[in-house]
Design a protein around this motif. Structure first.
Motif, mmCIF file in Angstrom:
data_model
loop_
_atom_site.group_PDB
_atom_site.id
_atom_site.type_symbol
_atom_site.label_atom_id
_atom_site.label_comp_id
_atom_site.label_asym_id
_atom_site.label_seq_id
_atom_site.Cartn_x
_atom_site.Cartn_y
_atom_site.Cartn_z
ATOM 1 N N GLU A 1 0.851 -1.174 0.000
ATOM 2 C CA GLU A 1 0.000 0.000 0.000
ATOM 3 C C GLU A 1 0.893 1.233 0.000
ATOM 4 O O GLU A 1 1.711 1.428 0.886
ATOM 5 N N GLN B 1 -1.922 1.029 -4.652
ATOM 6 C CA GLN B 1 -1.091 -0.129 -4.381
ATOM 7 C C GLN B 1 -0.133 -0.373 -5.525
ATOM 8 O O GLN B 1 -0.438 -0.110 -6.676
ATOM 9 N N GLU B 2 1.003 -0.916 -5.159
ATOM 10 C CA GLU B 2 1.891 -1.427 -6.186
ATOM 11 C C GLU B 2 1.316 -2.733 -6.734
ATOM 12 O O GLU B 2 0.359 -3.267 -6.210
ATOM 13 N N THR B 3 1.950 -3.243 -7.750
ATOM 14 C CA THR B 3 1.498 -4.460 -8.410
ATOM 15 C C THR B 3 1.444 -5.634 -7.441
ATOM 16 O O THR B 3 2.270 -5.752 -6.546
ATOM 17 N N GLN B 4 0.459 -6.507 -7.659
ATOM 18 C CA GLN B 4 0.350 -7.718 -6.861
ATOM 19 C C GLN B 4 1.278 -8.803 -7.388
ATOM 20 O O GLN B 4 1.414 -8.978 -8.593
ATOM 21 N N TYR B 5 1.888 -9.531 -6.473
ATOM 22 C CA TYR B 5 2.749 -10.662 -6.818
ATOM 23 C C TYR B 5 2.108 -11.923 -6.245
ATOM 24 O O TYR B 5 1.713 -11.943 -5.079
#
Lengths: 116, 114
Positions: free
Chosen positions: A96, A102-106
């Motif tokens: 967050e 948000q940054e990219t989800q991994y």
């Protein structure tokens, strides 16, 4: 730098039982999302946890519940299992940002659940 | 309701051929992501496109985001057997503050034969 880890890798349960799946986010990430991926389908969003609270929820029944711990790890619980709950359950983590985005989800490797 | 339609659903080609995979929607997305997933594994992020009309290149892969931010394409040049996998597009929407959700298409299963 550890990526997203999930346990167990595989699980077999019978109808009516309960299951708990676990996820440790990528180092430095504070947000965890869970997805269900049925065979031949794309992942479907179940819910997202941030600051130990469920922030968003997809179109899944209350049998699906979760928890996030102070160390940002998370659990997905499914009660009263149905045959149709058989799927690959994916955990994804992200960070967050101060802007609120948000940054990219991994994604983790997933837990393969089979309900007999 | 499937918000993101991917086509084709299946694609089997010979090594060295070119291909294009499409991802279409009637919804506008804040960004669109492309993932590649191998059997028994989680999706691995290839690229994120954010700006309408944006083109990104990743070696032999070219990604384009539509001007209206509703659709995207993935073009692979000179495909190799190592490109085999399930290609997923996912649209991200921010609905105020930190409300963020990824919506996935069903994917395109690509097989590149040697």
């Amino acid at each position: 730098d550890a990526g997203v880890t999930q346990s167990p890798t595989h699980l077999i349960k019978t109808r009516g039982q309960q299951v708990t799946l676990r996820c440790s986010p990528k180092s430095g990430h504070d947000t965890v999302s869970w997805y269900q991926q049925a065979l031949g389908q794309g992942p479907q969003f179940i819910f997202q946890y941030y600051e130990e609270e469920e922030r968003q929820r997809g179109n899944f029944p209350d049998r699906f519940s979760g928890h996030q711990f102070p160390n940002y790890s998370s659990e997905l619980n499914v009660n009263a299992l149905l045959l149709g709950d058989s799927a690959l359950y994916l955990c994804a983590s992200s960070l967050e940002l101060t802007s609120g985005q948000q940054e990219t989800q991994y994604f983790g490797p997933g837990t393969r659940l089979l309900v007999l | 309701t499937q918000l993101l339609e991917q086509s084709p659903q299946f694609l089997s080609i010979q090594e060295g051929e070119n291909l294009t995979v499409y991802c279409n929607s009637s919804s506008v997305f804040s960004s669109l992501q492309w993932y590649r997933q191998e059997p028994g594994e989680g999706p691995v992020l290839l690229v994120t496109v954010v700006t309408g009309g944006e083109v990104k290149k990743l070696k032999r892969l070219t990604f384009q985001f539509g001007d209206a931010r509703k659709d995207s394409s993935l073009h692979i040049t000179a495909a190799q057997p190592g490109d085999t996998g399930l290609y997923l597009c996912a649209g991200a929407k921010w609905s105020g503050g930190s409300n963020y959700k990824l919506t996935f298409g069903k994917g395109t299963l690509l097989t590149v034969n040697p």
